[in-house]
Motif scaffolding. Structure first.
Motif, PDB file in Angstrom:
ATOM      1  N   TYR A 198      17.653 -45.043 -67.132  1.00 27.08           N
ATOM      2  CA  TYR A 198      16.570 -44.054 -67.149  1.00 27.08           C
ATOM      3  C   TYR A 198      16.729 -43.114 -68.342  1.00 27.08           C
ATOM      4  CZ  TYR A 198      13.971 -39.881 -65.546  1.00 27.08           C
ATOM      5  OH  TYR A 198      13.129 -38.795 -65.455  1.00 27.08           O
ATOM      6  N   ALA A 199      17.955 -42.676 -68.595  1.00 20.77           N
ATOM      7  CA  ALA A 199      18.211 -41.778 -69.718  1.00 20.77           C
ATOM      8  C   ALA A 199      17.918 -42.446 -71.056  1.00 20.77           C
ATOM      9  CB  ALA A 199      19.658 -41.296 -69.682  1.00 20.77           C
ATOM     10  N   GLY A 200      18.078 -43.758 -71.108  1.00 21.39           N
ATOM     11  CA  GLY A 200      17.829 -44.470 -72.355  1.00 21.39           C
ATOM     12  C   GLY A 200      16.373 -44.820 -72.595  1.00 21.39           C
ATOM     13  N   LEU A 201      15.501 -44.644 -71.591  1.00 20.95           N
ATOM     14  CA  LEU A 201      14.095 -45.036 -71.741  1.00 20.95           C
ATOM     15  C   LEU A 201      13.399 -44.372 -72.936  1.00 20.95           C
ATOM     16  CD1 LEU A 201      12.341 -45.383 -68.259  1.00 20.95           C
ATOM     17  CD2 LEU A 201      12.989 -47.156 -69.887  1.00 20.95           C
ATOM     18  N   PRO A 202      13.549 -43.058 -73.150  1.00 16.36           N
ATOM     19  CA  PRO A 202      12.881 -42.465 -74.323  1.00 16.36           C
ATOM     20  C   PRO A 202      13.322 -43.103 -75.633  1.00 16.36           C
ATOM     21  CG  PRO A 202      13.684 -40.757 -72.836  1.00 16.36           C
ATOM     22  CD  PRO A 202      14.265 -42.043 -72.353  1.00 16.36           C
ATOM     23  N   TRP A 203      14.587 -43.455 -75.718  1.00 13.54           N
ATOM     24  CA  TRP A 203      15.088 -44.089 -76.936  1.00 13.54           C
ATOM     25  C   TRP A 203      14.521 -45.497 -77.084  1.00 13.54           C
ATOM     26  CZ3 TRP A 203      17.579 -40.863 -80.104  1.00 13.54           C
ATOM     27  CH2 TRP A 203      18.119 -39.702 -79.545  1.00 13.54           C
ATOM     28  N   VAL A 204      14.294 -46.170 -75.960  1.00 14.29           N
ATOM     29  CA  VAL A 204      13.672 -47.495 -76.001  1.00 14.29           C
ATOM     30  C   VAL A 204      12.236 -47.380 -76.505  1.00 14.29           C
ATOM     31  CG1 VAL A 204      12.879 -49.430 -74.576  1.00 14.29           C
ATOM     32  CG2 VAL A 204      15.151 -48.457 -74.204  1.00 14.29           C
ATOM     33  N   VAL A 205      11.516 -46.360 -76.050  1.00 19.13           N
ATOM     34  CA  VAL A 205      10.145 -46.149 -76.516  1.00 19.13           C
ATOM     35  C   VAL A 205      10.129 -45.950 -78.032  1.00 19.13           C
ATOM     36  CG1 VAL A 205       8.160 -44.587 -76.426  1.00 19.13           C
ATOM     37  CG2 VAL A 205       9.344 -45.222 -74.317  1.00 19.13           C
ATOM     38  N   ARG A 206      11.018 -45.106 -78.536  1.00 16.92           N
ATOM     39  CA  ARG A 206      11.094 -44.863 -79.985  1.00 16.92           C
ATOM     40  C   ARG A 206      11.428 -46.142 -80.736  1.00 16.92           C
ATOM     41  NH1 ARG A 206      12.294 -39.904 -82.317  1.00 16.92           N
ATOM     42  NH2 ARG A 206      14.012 -40.828 -83.495  1.00 16.92           N
ATOM     43  N   ALA A 207      12.379 -46.895 -80.213  1.00 14.85           N
ATOM     44  CA  ALA A 207      12.831 -48.094 -80.911  1.00 14.85           C
ATOM     45  C   ALA A 207      11.765 -49.185 -80.912  1.00 14.85           C
ATOM     46  CB  ALA A 207      14.115 -48.613 -80.266  1.00 14.85           C
ATOM     47  N   VAL A 208      11.130 -49.397 -79.768  1.00 20.11           N
ATOM     48  CA  VAL A 208      10.111 -50.447 -79.680  1.00 20.11           C
ATOM     49  C   VAL A 208       8.928 -50.117 -80.581  1.00 20.11           C
ATOM     50  CG1 VAL A 208       8.429 -51.539 -78.148  1.00 20.11           C
ATOM     51  CG2 VAL A 208      10.781 -51.225 -77.384  1.00 20.11           C
ATOM     52  N   TRP A 209       8.525 -48.857 -80.582  1.00 14.78           N
ATOM     53  CA  TRP A 209       7.348 -48.513 -81.380  1.00 14.78           C
ATOM     54  C   TRP A 209       7.645 -48.509 -82.876  1.00 14.78           C
ATOM     55  CZ3 TRP A 209       2.775 -48.853 -79.354  1.00 14.78           C
ATOM     56  CH2 TRP A 209       1.678 -48.499 -80.136  1.00 14.78           C
ATOM     57  N   SER A 210       8.852 -48.128 -83.244  1.00 19.79           N
ATOM     58  CA  SER A 210       9.209 -48.116 -84.663  1.00 19.79           C
ATOM     59  C   SER A 210       9.655 -49.488 -85.150  1.00 19.79           C
ATOM     60  CB  SER A 210      10.325 -47.097 -84.917  1.00 19.79           C
ATOM     61  OG  SER A 210      11.528 -47.499 -84.281  1.00 19.79           O
ATOM     62  N   GLY A 211      10.021 -50.367 -84.210  1.00 21.10           N
ATOM     63  CA  GLY A 211      10.495 -51.684 -84.599  1.00 21.10           C
ATOM     64  C   GLY A 211      11.909 -51.686 -85.131  1.00 21.10           C
ATOM     65  N   ARG A 212      12.659 -50.621 -84.846  1.00 30.64           N
ATOM     66  CA  ARG A 212      14.023 -50.512 -85.370  1.00 30.64           C
ATOM     67  C   ARG A 212      14.997 -50.150 -84.254  1.00 30.64           C
ATOM     68  NH1 ARG A 212      11.267 -47.165 -88.981  1.00 30.64           N
ATOM     69  NH2 ARG A 212      12.365 -45.354 -88.148  1.00 30.64           N
ATOM     70  N   ARG A 213      16.191 -50.689 -84.337  1.00 30.24           N
ATOM     71  CA  ARG A 213      17.321 -50.333 -83.474  1.00 30.24           C
ATOM     72  C   ARG A 213      17.031 -50.541 -81.989  1.00 30.24           C
ATOM     73  NH1 ARG A 213      18.807 -44.612 -86.499  1.00 30.24           N
ATOM     74  NH2 ARG A 213      19.348 -45.516 -88.525  1.00 30.24           N
ATOM     75  N   ALA A 214      16.297 -51.589 -81.676  1.00 25.33           N
ATOM     76  CA  ALA A 214      15.992 -51.864 -80.268  1.00 25.33           C
ATOM     77  C   ALA A 214      17.264 -52.184 -79.488  1.00 25.33           C
ATOM     78  CB  ALA A 214      14.996 -53.012 -80.164  1.00 25.33           C
ATOM     79  N   ALA A 215      18.171 -52.920 -80.103  1.00 28.52           N
ATOM     80  CA  ALA A 215      19.402 -53.292 -79.408  1.00 28.52           C
ATOM     81  C   ALA A 215      20.221 -52.057 -79.051  1.00 28.52           C
ATOM     82  CB  ALA A 215      20.224 -54.241 -80.276  1.00 28.52           C
ATOM     83  N   LEU A 216      20.310 -51.113 -79.978  1.00 26.00           N
ATOM     84  CA  LEU A 216      21.069 -49.889 -79.714  1.00 26.00           C
ATOM     85  C   LEU A 216      20.408 -49.068 -78.612  1.00 26.00           C
ATOM     86  CD1 LEU A 216      23.452 -48.097 -80.562  1.00 26.00           C
ATOM     87  CD2 LEU A 216      21.942 -47.019 -82.245  1.00 26.00           C
ATOM     88  N   ALA A 217      19.077 -49.025 -78.614  1.00 26.19           N
ATOM     89  CA  ALA A 217      18.359 -48.240 -77.610  1.00 26.19           C
ATOM     90  C   ALA A 217      18.517 -48.825 -76.211  1.00 26.19           C
ATOM     91  CB  ALA A 217      16.881 -48.155 -77.979  1.00 26.19           C
ATOM     92  N   VAL A 218      18.625 -50.136 -76.116  1.00 27.82           N
ATOM     93  CA  VAL A 218      18.736 -50.802 -74.811  1.00 27.82           C
ATOM     94  C   VAL A 218      20.162 -50.724 -74.264  1.00 27.82           C
ATOM     95  CG1 VAL A 218      18.533 -53.058 -73.661  1.00 27.82           C
ATOM     96  CG2 VAL A 218      16.773 -52.312 -75.246  1.00 27.82           C
ATOM     97  N   LEU A 219      21.109 -50.340 -75.089  1.00 24.36           N
ATOM     98  CA  LEU A 219      22.517 -50.365 -74.693  1.00 24.36           C
ATOM     99  C   LEU A 219      22.811 -49.580 -73.408  1.00 24.36           C
ATOM    100  CD1 LEU A 219      25.239 -51.508 -75.492  1.00 24.36           C
ATOM    101  CD2 LEU A 219      25.634 -49.472 -76.892  1.00 24.36           C
ATOM    102  N   PRO A 220      22.289 -48.349 -73.213  1.00 29.39           N
ATOM    103  CA  PRO A 220      22.572 -47.654 -71.943  1.00 29.39           C
ATOM    104  C   PRO A 220      22.121 -48.448 -70.722  1.00 29.39           C
ATOM    105  CG  PRO A 220      21.691 -46.116 -73.552  1.00 29.39           C
ATOM    106  CD  PRO A 220      21.537 -47.479 -74.147  1.00 29.39           C
ATOM    107  N   ALA A 221      20.935 -49.048 -70.796  1.00 26.41           N
ATOM    108  CA  ALA A 221      20.455 -49.852 -69.672  1.00 26.41           C
ATOM    109  C   ALA A 221      21.305 -51.100 -69.498  1.00 26.41           C
ATOM    110  CB  ALA A 221      18.994 -50.238 -69.888  1.00 26.41           C
ATOM    111  N   ALA A 222      21.755 -51.677 -70.610  1.00 24.96           N
ATOM    112  CA  ALA A 222      22.599 -52.866 -70.523  1.00 24.96           C
ATOM    113  C   ALA A 222      23.897 -52.555 -69.795  1.00 24.96           C
ATOM    114  CB  ALA A 222      22.893 -53.398 -71.924  1.00 24.96           C
TER     115      ALA A 222
END
Length: 375
Positions: A134-158
């Motif tokens: 849940y805490a990583g969701l905002p970072w996932v939104v930023r990463a998916v929309w920018s097309g950058r660092r998606a793997a890093l953003a998903v790491l908390p959920a992983a």
């Protein structure tokens, strides 16, 4: 330091303070044990750690990560750092999604995102792994929309495992599709990349599940047990829109059933959603779709026909059992509302001190010089 960096740092520090306030005595030395939150001294790696003991891989890879960290840090400290990280990551991530040149509106979004019934109820049943996603969701939104660092953003959920990754996928996929539909040709691989990242980071719990000798099993009885329930006077849907509605009666903080508090929580959430829908953030369509889907999944168990359909789905394929704890899927609703409250705060005028005009200053200086010369 750039404005964005300053805003992120301010929000991170705010999240740290909120985490200390929320956790309180849990930050004292020793372990905090509450329902699903089980940390032990000197943990060791075992078949259970990797989901190879025959049961469902619910603690994969979260237990392995905790065990690895406990090899270099005291296990008590690992628990407290993880819990505080939820508040720091969530608050700073939500704050950075608000397009504002002022820190105030960003902090409004960050504070609401980590200080609401969803976080409170999930903490009270010890679901730190879900909250990490849940805490990583905002970072996932930023990463998916920018097309950058998606793997890093998903790491908390992983790290959180299957529940955190499921909530993340429900949020990331509509965003990826919306980005693809609104973008140019260079963005056409967006959804594919997101699916690949989600699949790769899900392998730690997907592989043990697939290798279970008895196969994947789901109990339809759990549909009724884990269905969302009303914890406010406004029924189950009203409770879900208030970011509550958890299935566990004992996870509801005292006083949540009172009318004034329930009205306030519902109005705050709905106000945030209204301003989010009125806003012009680029990811509005994608996050709105995720919020609608999440609320829809959470509301499946509200009616008996919905529960019957869900039981049938679980009997058809046990993988649908991941949606039994339906209330957890209102997470994108919480994020959209938090951003909306931040957007609302941008419309609040900030009082400024009036400045003396340069002409007045020059006149005063001239008069002062004349007086001094006359003396």
């Amino acid at each position: 330091m750039s404005h964005t960096a300053r805003a992120g740092l301010s929000a991170a520090l705010t999240g740290l303070v909120l985490g200390c306030l929320a956790l309180g005595p849990a930050l004292g030395w020793g372990f905090t044990l509450v329902q699903d939150m089980v940390f032990v001294p000197d943990p060791v790696f075992s078949h259970f750690t990797f989901g190879l003991a025959g049961g469902a891989a619910r603690v994969v890879p979260s237990d392995a990560v905790v065990t690895a960290l406990a090899q270099v840090l005291p296990a008590e400290l690992v628990q407290k750092l993880i819990l505080l990280a939820i508040f720091v990551l969530g608050c700073s991530g939500a704050a950075l999604l608000v397009p504002s040149s002022s820190v105030g509106p960003r902090l409004v979004a960050g504070v609401f995102y980590v200080w609401n019934p969803y976080v409170a109820e999930r903490l009270l049943i010890g679901q730190w792994a879900l909250l990490l996603g849940y805490a990583g969701l905002p970072w996932v939104v930023r990463a998916v929309w920018s097309g950058r660092r998606a793997a890093l953003a998903v790491l908390p959920a992983a790290v959180g495992g299957f529940a955190a990754m499921t909530v993340t996928a429900l949020t990331a996929l509509p965003l990826a599709v919306a980005r693809w539909r609104s973008g140019d040709g260079a963005r056409r691989l967006g959804p594919v990349r997101v699916v690949v990242v989600l699949a790769v980071f899900s392998l730690p719990w997907l592989v043990p599940t697939a290798l279970r000798p008895e196969g994947l099993r789901g109990d339809p009885v759990g549909v009724d047990a884990f269905a969302a329930r009303a914890d406010t006077p406004f029924g189950t849907v009203g409770s879900l829109l208030s970011l509550g509605g958890i299935w566990n009666l004992y996870a509801v903080p005292p006083g949540y059933e009172t009318v004034p508090g329930a009205v306030a929580r519902l109005l705050i959430t709905l106000t945030g959603l209204a301003f989010f829908l009125r806003g012009t953030v680029p990811y509005k369509k994608g996050l709105s779709a995720a919020a609608v889907i999440g609320l829809g999944v959470a509301s499946i168990g509200v009616t008996e026909p919905g529960r019957m359909a869900f039981r049938w789905a679980v009997e058809l394929w046990a993988g649908f059992a991941v949606f039994r704890d339906a209330q957890q899927f209102v997470a994108p609703v919480a994020l959209a509302s938090a951003i909306g409250l931040g957007l609302l705060a941008t419309h609040i005028p900030v009082p400024t001190r009036p400045r003396a005009s340069s002409t007045s200053g020059d006149r005063s200086g001239t008069e002062g010089s004349s007086s001094g010369g006359g003396g």
